[in-house]
Design an enzyme around this catalytic site. Structure first.
Site, PDB file in Angstrom:
ATOM      1  N   ASP A  44       0.849  -1.188   0.000  1.00 60.57           N
ATOM      2  CA  ASP A  44       0.000   0.000   0.000  1.00 60.57           C
ATOM      3  C   ASP A  44       0.883   1.237   0.000  1.00 60.57           C
ATOM      4  OD1 ASP A  44      -2.907   1.103   0.767  1.00 60.57           O
ATOM      5  OD2 ASP A  44      -1.433   2.213   1.943  1.00 60.57           O
ATOM      6  N   TYR A  49       2.791   9.764  -0.567  1.00 59.64           N
ATOM      7  CA  TYR A  49       3.880   9.229   0.276  1.00 59.64           C
ATOM      8  C   TYR A  49       5.242   9.475  -0.371  1.00 59.64           C
ATOM      9  CZ  TYR A  49       0.200   6.417   2.592  1.00 59.64           C
ATOM     10  OH  TYR A  49      -0.930   5.980   3.259  1.00 59.64           O
ATOM     11  N   HIS A 107      -7.481   9.394  -2.000  1.00 61.72           N
ATOM     12  CA  HIS A 107      -6.856   9.423  -0.673  1.00 61.72           C
ATOM     13  C   HIS A 107      -7.738  10.079   0.398  1.00 61.72           C
ATOM     14  CE1 HIS A 107      -2.577   9.190   1.134  1.00 61.72           C
ATOM     15  NE2 HIS A 107      -3.463   9.037   2.079  1.00 61.72           N
ATOM     16  N   SER A 135     -10.631   6.325   0.448  1.00 59.14           N
ATOM     17  CA  SER A 135     -10.002   6.267   1.769  1.00 59.14           C
ATOM     18  C   SER A 135     -10.472   7.444   2.600  1.00 59.14           C
ATOM     19  CB  SER A 135      -8.476   6.298   1.614  1.00 59.14           C
ATOM     20  OG  SER A 135      -7.869   6.269   2.879  1.00 59.14           O
ATOM     21  N   LEU A 186      -2.468  -0.874  14.347  1.00 61.26           N
ATOM     22  CA  LEU A 186      -1.709  -0.972  15.607  1.00 61.26           C
ATOM     23  C   LEU A 186      -1.620   0.399  16.274  1.00 61.26           C
ATOM     24  CD1 LEU A 186       1.162  -3.284  14.234  1.00 61.26           C
ATOM     25  CD2 LEU A 186      -1.106  -3.924  15.119  1.00 61.26           C
ATOM     26  N   SER A 229       6.162  -1.718   9.208  1.00 61.20           N
ATOM     27  CA  SER A 229       7.272  -1.887  10.154  1.00 61.20           C
ATOM     28  C   SER A 229       8.574  -1.819   9.377  1.00 61.20           C
ATOM     29  CB  SER A 229       7.189  -3.234  10.881  1.00 61.20           C
ATOM     30  OG  SER A 229       8.326  -3.360  11.725  1.00 61.20           O
ATOM     31  N   ARG A 234       9.077  -8.137  13.025  1.00 63.14           N
ATOM     32  CA  ARG A 234       7.691  -7.663  13.143  1.00 63.14           C
ATOM     33  C   ARG A 234       6.922  -7.884  11.843  1.00 63.14           C
ATOM     34  NH1 ARG A 234       8.546  -1.893  16.251  1.00 63.14           N
ATOM     35  NH2 ARG A 234       8.680  -2.723  18.361  1.00 63.14           N
TER      36      ARG A 234
HETATM   37  N1  LIG Z   1      -5.211   6.161   3.873  1.00 63.87           N
HETATM   38  C1  LIG Z   1      -4.646   6.883   4.812  1.00 63.87           C
HETATM   39  O1  LIG Z   1      -4.960   8.073   5.003  1.00 63.87           O
HETATM   40  C2  LIG Z   1      -3.587   6.249   5.673  1.00 63.87           C
HETATM   41  C3  LIG Z   1      -3.145   6.891   6.836  1.00 63.87           C
HETATM   42  C4  LIG Z   1      -2.177   6.252   7.629  1.00 63.87           C
HETATM   43  C5  LIG Z   1      -1.678   5.018   7.252  1.00 63.87           C
HETATM   44  N2  LIG Z   1      -2.101   4.426   6.084  1.00 63.87           N
HETATM   45  C6  LIG Z   1      -1.559   3.115   5.620  1.00 63.87           C
HETATM   46  O2  LIG Z   1      -1.534   2.191   6.693  1.00 63.87           O
HETATM   47  C7  LIG Z   1      -0.195   1.731   6.896  1.00 63.87           C
HETATM   48  C8  LIG Z   1       0.045   1.392   8.350  1.00 63.87           C
HETATM   49  O3  LIG Z   1      -0.214   2.537   9.155  1.00 63.87           O
HETATM   50  P1  LIG Z   1       0.812   3.153  10.187  1.00 63.87           P
HETATM   51  O4  LIG Z   1       2.188   2.882   9.728  1.00 63.87           O
HETATM   52  O5  LIG Z   1       0.428   4.546  10.436  1.00 63.87           O
HETATM   53  O6  LIG Z   1       0.484   2.368  11.526  1.00 63.87           O
HETATM   54  P2  LIG Z   1       0.612   0.870  12.121  1.00 63.87           P
HETATM   55  O7  LIG Z   1       0.948  -0.128  11.077  1.00 63.87           O
HETATM   56  O8  LIG Z   1      -0.572   0.692  12.975  1.00 63.87           O
HETATM   57  O9  LIG Z   1       1.838   1.030  13.113  1.00 63.87           O
HETATM   58  C9  LIG Z   1       3.142   1.192  12.668  1.00 63.87           C
HETATM   59  C10 LIG Z   1       4.009   1.423  13.895  1.00 63.87           C
HETATM   60  O10 LIG Z   1       3.919   0.277  14.747  1.00 63.87           O
HETATM   61  C11 LIG Z   1       5.199  -0.337  14.899  1.00 63.87           C
HETATM   62  N3  LIG Z   1       4.956  -1.781  14.734  1.00 63.87           N
HETATM   63  C12 LIG Z   1       4.709  -2.472  13.588  1.00 63.87           C
HETATM   64  N4  LIG Z   1       4.502  -3.771  13.847  1.00 63.87           N
HETATM   65  C13 LIG Z   1       4.620  -3.915  15.197  1.00 63.87           C
HETATM   66  C14 LIG Z   1       4.520  -5.037  16.057  1.00 63.87           C
HETATM   67  N5  LIG Z   1       4.250  -6.241  15.584  1.00 63.87           N
HETATM   68  N6  LIG Z   1       4.682  -4.813  17.382  1.00 63.87           N
HETATM   69  C15 LIG Z   1       4.957  -3.588  17.860  1.00 63.87           C
HETATM   70  N7  LIG Z   1       5.070  -2.481  17.075  1.00 63.87           N
HETATM   71  C16 LIG Z   1       4.905  -2.655  15.757  1.00 63.87           C
HETATM   72  C17 LIG Z   1       6.073   0.236  13.800  1.00 63.87           C
HETATM   73  O11 LIG Z   1       7.397   0.413  14.267  1.00 63.87           O
HETATM   74  P3  LIG Z   1       8.687  -0.124  13.459  1.00 63.87           P
HETATM   75  O12 LIG Z   1       8.601   0.409  12.051  1.00 63.87           O
HETATM   76  O13 LIG Z   1       9.804   0.469  14.250  1.00 63.87           O
HETATM   77  O14 LIG Z   1       8.618  -1.613  13.526  1.00 63.87           O
HETATM   78  C18 LIG Z   1       5.444   1.616  13.551  1.00 63.87           C
HETATM   79  O15 LIG Z   1       5.943   2.554  14.481  1.00 63.87           O
HETATM   80  C19 LIG Z   1       0.663   2.881   6.362  1.00 63.87           C
HETATM   81  O16 LIG Z   1       1.979   2.527   6.069  1.00 63.87           O
HETATM   82  C20 LIG Z   1      -0.134   3.269   5.123  1.00 63.87           C
HETATM   83  O17 LIG Z   1       0.115   2.377   4.056  1.00 63.87           O
HETATM   84  C21 LIG Z   1      -3.060   5.007   5.315  1.00 63.87           C
END
Ligand SMILES: NC(=O)c1ccc[n+]([C@@H]2O[C@H](COP(=O)([O-])OP(=O)(O)OC[C@H]3O[C@@H](n4cnc5c(N)ncnc54)[C@H](OP(=O)(O)O)[C@@H]3O)[C@@H](O)[C@H]2O)c1
Length: 289
Positions: A44, A49, A107, A135, A186, A229, A234
């Site tokens: 994704d 980005y 988006h 989204s 998460l 991550s 992870r």
């Molecule tokens: N459409 C939208 O507006 C929108 C907005 C936000 C996000 N997104 C999408 O959703 C994806 C994920 O969202 P996100 O990155 O904001 O949040 P997330 O996946 O909920 O959390 C990521 C954070 O959690 C940590 N993490 C990952 N796996 C873990 C585990 N198993 N245990 C403990 N900590 C863990 C990561 O750290 P480390 O990297 O240090 O492991 C990072 O700091 C984005 O990359 C993007 O593609 C979309």
């Protein structure tokens, strides 16, 4: 990997890898290579980005077959004018080094998203994109798009966690057969969520981490998840979700973690577009007489 079937019959991996906030260049290339190595097959990204080129580069280096991947990108609001939105996807495909995309989303539900959605419909009908969606759309905005376009969005990607469960929104998604896709499941690494005692206790029953419990809970709701991550251990654990199942008691305990206001307004805002549509139809009948 398990799959979820979208409203046009195509299958999407139930969980995938997102690259939000991973800087363009070697950080992003390495993260995507590690994610592929870990078994992730759905990626994704977004025009906003600024790392589509790195995702494309990692896929090229990996030599993985394109058909085994599911690639999503999102159109940024500054490109919502219809012809520009259409053109922007050719640019995204060039950066991603692919001649088709599996899913393209709008988006954000702001600016001229009707115009941009028409571009998505055209991309879909031209066979450049296998599924289209949105989204951050509210239930009302989603109902609006669904009722006033030929092609219903396949997906709405929204923020969703055990603290923010979007239960009333889920009913609207089901009504229009739009699949929910949870971003930041998460809590973007929220320590309060990832050390929640209820999630830890449930995890202990199955030998799983709180993160895995959250992702499994969403899978059992048939909600697609995307995690990010930069650590390969992870990445691996975030897809090891399909060898156990939560029971009704676990699900009841997770439901109780919801902090979203559970008193919806008397009139469901999602009913508004439907009401307007039937009003328009009645008016048209009156004018025709
Ligand atoms: N459409 C939208 O507006 C929108 C907005 C936000 C996000 N997104 C999408 O959703 C994806 C994920 O969202 P996100 O990155 O904001 O949040 P997330 O996946 O909920 O959390 C990521 C954070 O959690 C940590 N993490 C990952 N796996 C873990 C585990 N198993 N245990 C403990 N900590 C863990 C990561 O750290 P480390 O990297 O240090 O492991 C990072 O700091 C984005 O990359 C993007 O593609 C979309």
């Amino acid at each position: 990997m398990e799959y979820i079937t979208l409203n046009n019959g195509i299958q999407i991996p139930a969980t995938g890898f997102g690259v939000f906030r991973i800087p363009e260049g070697k950080d992003c290339v390495n993260a995507v290579l590690d994610a592929i190595e870990s078994g992730h097959r759905m990626f994704d990204t977004a025009q906003g980005y600024w790392n589509e080129s790195s995702v494309g580069e990692a896929i090229r280096i990996s030599k993985i077959e394109r058909q085994s991947l599911f690639l999503t990108t999102k159109i940024w609001m500054s490109r919502y004018e219809e012809a520009d939105a259409y053109r922007s996807i050719s640019e995204s495909m060039e950066k991603l080094q692919t001649d088709y995309l599996d899913l393209v989303l709008l988006h954000q539900p702001v600016a001229d998203y009707y115009s941009a959605y028409r571009a998505l419909e055209k991309l879909y009908l031209d066979g450049k994109v296998r599924a289209i969606g949105v989204s951050n759309f509210s239930p009302a905005q989603l109902a609006d798009l669904s009722l006033f376009h030929k092609i219903t969005p396949a997906v709405n990607q929204i923020r969703l966690t055990p603290f923010l469960q979007e239960v009333p929104a889920e009913a609207v998604h089901r009504k229009y057969q739009v699949c929910m896709e949870a971003y930041a499941p998460l809590g973007a690494g929220d320590p309060e969520l990832l050390t929640n005692p209820v999630l830890i206790a449930i995890g202990n029953k199955y030998g799983k981490s709180p993160a895995q419990i959250i992702l499994r809970w969403l899978y059992q709701r048939q909600i697609i998840t995307i995690t990010k991550s930069t650590h390969i251990d992870r990445m691996r654990s975030n897809i090891a979700l399909f060898d156990f199942a939560l029971d009704a008691e676990d699900i009841g305990q997770i439901s109780a973690l919801n902090r979203q206001r559970d008193n919806p307004p008397a009139e469901n805002p999602a009913d508004y577009p439907e009401k307007m549509k039937s009003l328009m139809e009645r008016e048209a009948y009156r004018f025709a007489k």
